[in-house]
Design an enzyme around this catalytic site. Structure first.
Site, mmCIF file in Angstrom:
data_model
loop_
_atom_site.group_PDB
_atom_site.id
_atom_site.type_symbol
_atom_site.label_atom_id
_atom_site.label_comp_id
_atom_site.label_asym_id
_atom_site.label_seq_id
_atom_site.Cartn_x
_atom_site.Cartn_y
_atom_site.Cartn_z
ATOM 1 N N LYS A 60 56.379 26.235 49.400
ATOM 2 C CA LYS A 60 55.046 26.856 49.442
ATOM 3 C C LYS A 60 54.275 26.433 50.680
ATOM 4 C CE LYS A 60 54.847 28.379 44.849
ATOM 5 N NZ LYS A 60 54.496 28.288 43.470
ATOM 6 N N LYS A 101 64.549 33.898 44.080
ATOM 7 C CA LYS A 101 63.960 34.012 42.743
ATOM 8 C C LYS A 101 63.028 35.228 42.672
ATOM 9 C CE LYS A 101 60.208 31.611 41.596
ATOM 10 N NZ LYS A 101 59.221 30.609 41.185
ATOM 11 N N LYS A 108 56.202 36.190 40.943
ATOM 12 C CA LYS A 108 54.995 36.979 40.653
ATOM 13 C C LYS A 108 54.312 37.451 41.921
ATOM 14 C CE LYS A 108 53.291 34.136 36.870
ATOM 15 N NZ LYS A 108 53.394 32.753 37.310
HETATM 16 P P1 TYM Z 1 55.205 29.991 36.623
HETATM 17 O O1 TYM Z 1 53.914 30.594 36.185
HETATM 18 O O2 TYM Z 1 55.608 30.126 38.027
HETATM 19 O O3 TYM Z 1 56.353 30.546 35.721
HETATM 20 C C1 TYM Z 1 56.237 30.569 34.311
HETATM 21 C C2 TYM Z 1 57.592 30.320 33.685
HETATM 22 O O4 TYM Z 1 58.512 31.337 34.067
HETATM 23 C C3 TYM Z 1 59.673 30.755 34.644
HETATM 24 N N1 TYM Z 1 60.150 31.637 35.719
HETATM 25 C C4 TYM Z 1 61.377 32.138 35.803
HETATM 26 N N2 TYM Z 1 62.460 32.002 35.026
HETATM 27 C C5 TYM Z 1 63.577 32.663 35.378
HETATM 28 N N3 TYM Z 1 63.653 33.460 36.467
HETATM 29 C C6 TYM Z 1 62.594 33.633 37.294
HETATM 30 N N4 TYM Z 1 62.675 34.418 38.346
HETATM 31 C C7 TYM Z 1 61.388 32.949 36.971
HETATM 32 N N5 TYM Z 1 60.163 32.896 37.551
HETATM 33 C C8 TYM Z 1 59.417 32.082 36.764
HETATM 34 C C9 TYM Z 1 59.221 29.408 35.187
HETATM 35 O O5 TYM Z 1 60.297 28.521 35.301
HETATM 36 C C10 TYM Z 1 58.210 28.993 34.145
HETATM 37 O O6 TYM Z 1 58.856 28.381 33.048
HETATM 38 N N6 TYM Z 1 54.051 25.206 37.052
HETATM 39 C C11 TYM Z 1 54.388 26.215 36.103
HETATM 40 C C12 TYM Z 1 53.338 26.416 35.041
HETATM 41 C C13 TYM Z 1 53.031 25.185 34.298
HETATM 42 C C14 TYM Z 1 53.834 24.544 33.326
HETATM 43 C C15 TYM Z 1 53.083 23.416 32.896
HETATM 44 C C16 TYM Z 1 55.090 24.811 32.795
HETATM 45 C C17 TYM Z 1 51.881 24.478 34.414
HETATM 46 N N7 TYM Z 1 51.911 23.408 33.563
HETATM 47 C C18 TYM Z 1 53.599 22.564 31.932
HETATM 48 C C19 TYM Z 1 55.584 23.955 31.831
HETATM 49 C C20 TYM Z 1 54.845 22.829 31.404
HETATM 50 C C21 TYM Z 1 54.544 27.527 36.845
HETATM 51 O O7 TYM Z 1 54.013 27.720 37.895
HETATM 52 O O8 TYM Z 1 55.230 28.460 36.202
#
Ligand code: TYM
Length: 328
Positions: free
Chosen positions: A111, A193, A196
């Protein structure tokens, strides 16, 4: 009962990658555990996001999680910014995280390389806030996709360090990853990947995309040389589509291979688009009702924040006492 925690950040709209990598397991786990799920809005301001967009994304995401089946009667749903203990614990945990550990996080490196004009301290400390999220609730399990694994490992390290320095305080959490689809790839770059906030939205299927958009994106999906529908490391494009089909049609990869033997890529892409679009249409119908009901959303948020604050305060008070802060 053991506790499950997970969160998603509203920097953009939910994608099928989020669904397959995390939400599907989040749903399944509500049957057996006490589940706590958060829209991680504090995490989204590490990038420059206009306030109106953040508000809208947050409410969209919150409504969509309910529409996907995360019933607020069965699990605890809330917004991270409405429970101040997340930020408070994060500060304390910052002091239990080494600079070198945070610097090694690949998401931080990626990032900061992508947005060199805004490498803020929040972006650096992001995984520490994530550790605070999880550790506040004593979660044993954290359903996430592969891209969050390194952050989860850091949360474990921080928890163990704190426990060793004082006395057992935090549960050391374990990640739960889907067997198929822990990393859904972009439709236009199967080696990356699906994200979003990818620059080109054609690589990402959003849960709120309409059928025409979904079909168009799948029809244009980048595939590999050859013409056979087989799952292999040399065919990341077609393997990614097979993974998506397998999850949405509830078939194993072997079954998908058998079903589509002899068929060409173009027809297969249409089949994948259809199975995804049919699923999304059902979710979107439910979503429209929930998103329009402001009073209901406010009530769920209110209740969620209040129950979460109660639980979070218990952990935070314990931590503050152990660290040596004077209690009023
Ligand atoms: P975020 O919002 O980027 O993604 C949310 C969840 O979706 C999963 N994910 C994917 N899985 C498979 N293929 C993909 N292309 C893909 N893109 C996203 C991510 O692995 C995630 O599980 N930092 C975290 C949010 C967060 C969090 C937490 C998660 C904040 N606090 C505590 C777990 C526990 C995040 O940015 O996820």
């Amino acid at each position: 009962m053991e506790i499950v925690y997970s969160a998603l950040k509203p920097t953009g709209k939910l994608t099928i990658g989020n669904y397959v990598g995390a939400i599907k397991n989040m749903l399944a786990l509500t049957e057996k555990y006490d589940c706590i799920y958060t829209v991680a809005d504090l995490h989204s301001i590490t990038v420059n996001i206009p306030p109106a967009e953040l508000r809208e994304n947050t409410l969209d995401m919150f409504s969509l999680l309910i529409a996907l089946g995360l019933d607020p009667e069965k699990c605890l749903l809330f917004l991270q910014s409405q429970v101040p203990m997340h930020s408070e614990l994060a500060w304390i945990l910052n002091c239990f995280t080494q600079f070198g550990e945070a610097r090694r996080m690949t998401q931080f490196k990626d990032k900061s390389a992508k947005a060199p004009e805004n490498v803020n301290v929040g972006l650096f400390a992001y995984p520490v806030l994530m550790a605070a999220d999880i550790l506040l609730y004593g979660a044993s399990y954290v359903p996430i996709g592969k891209d969050q694994q390194q952050h989860l490992e850091l949360a474990r390290t921080i928890a163990e360090r704190f426990n060793n320095r004082y006395s057992p305080t935090f549960v050391v959490p374990e990640g739960i990853y889907p067997k198929v689809g822990a990393k859904i790839a972009s439709l236009i770059d199967p080696t990356a990947k699906m994200g979003k906030t990818d620059e080109n939205p054609d690589g990402t299927v959003f849960l709120l995309d309409d059928k025409d958009t979904v079909m168009r994106k799948f029809k244009r999906a980048v595939t590999d040389s050859g013409s056979e529908i087989v799952y292999s490391a040399e065919k990341p494009g077609i393997s990614n589509l097979m993974t998506i089909y397998s999850v949405f049609a509830n078939k194993s990869i072997d079954e998908v291979e058998n079903m589509f033997r002899g068929m060409g890529y173009a027809d297969f892409k249409i089949a994948v688009g259809e199975v995804v679009a049919d699923f999304l249409a059902l979710v979107q119908r439910e979503y429209a009702k929930i998103r329009a009901d402001k009073a209901y959303l406010a009530e769920v948020m209110q209740k969620g924040a209040s129950s979460a604050s109660y639980l979070a305060q218990k952990t935070l008070s314990k931590v503050m006492r152990k660290v040596g802060f004077v209690k009023l």
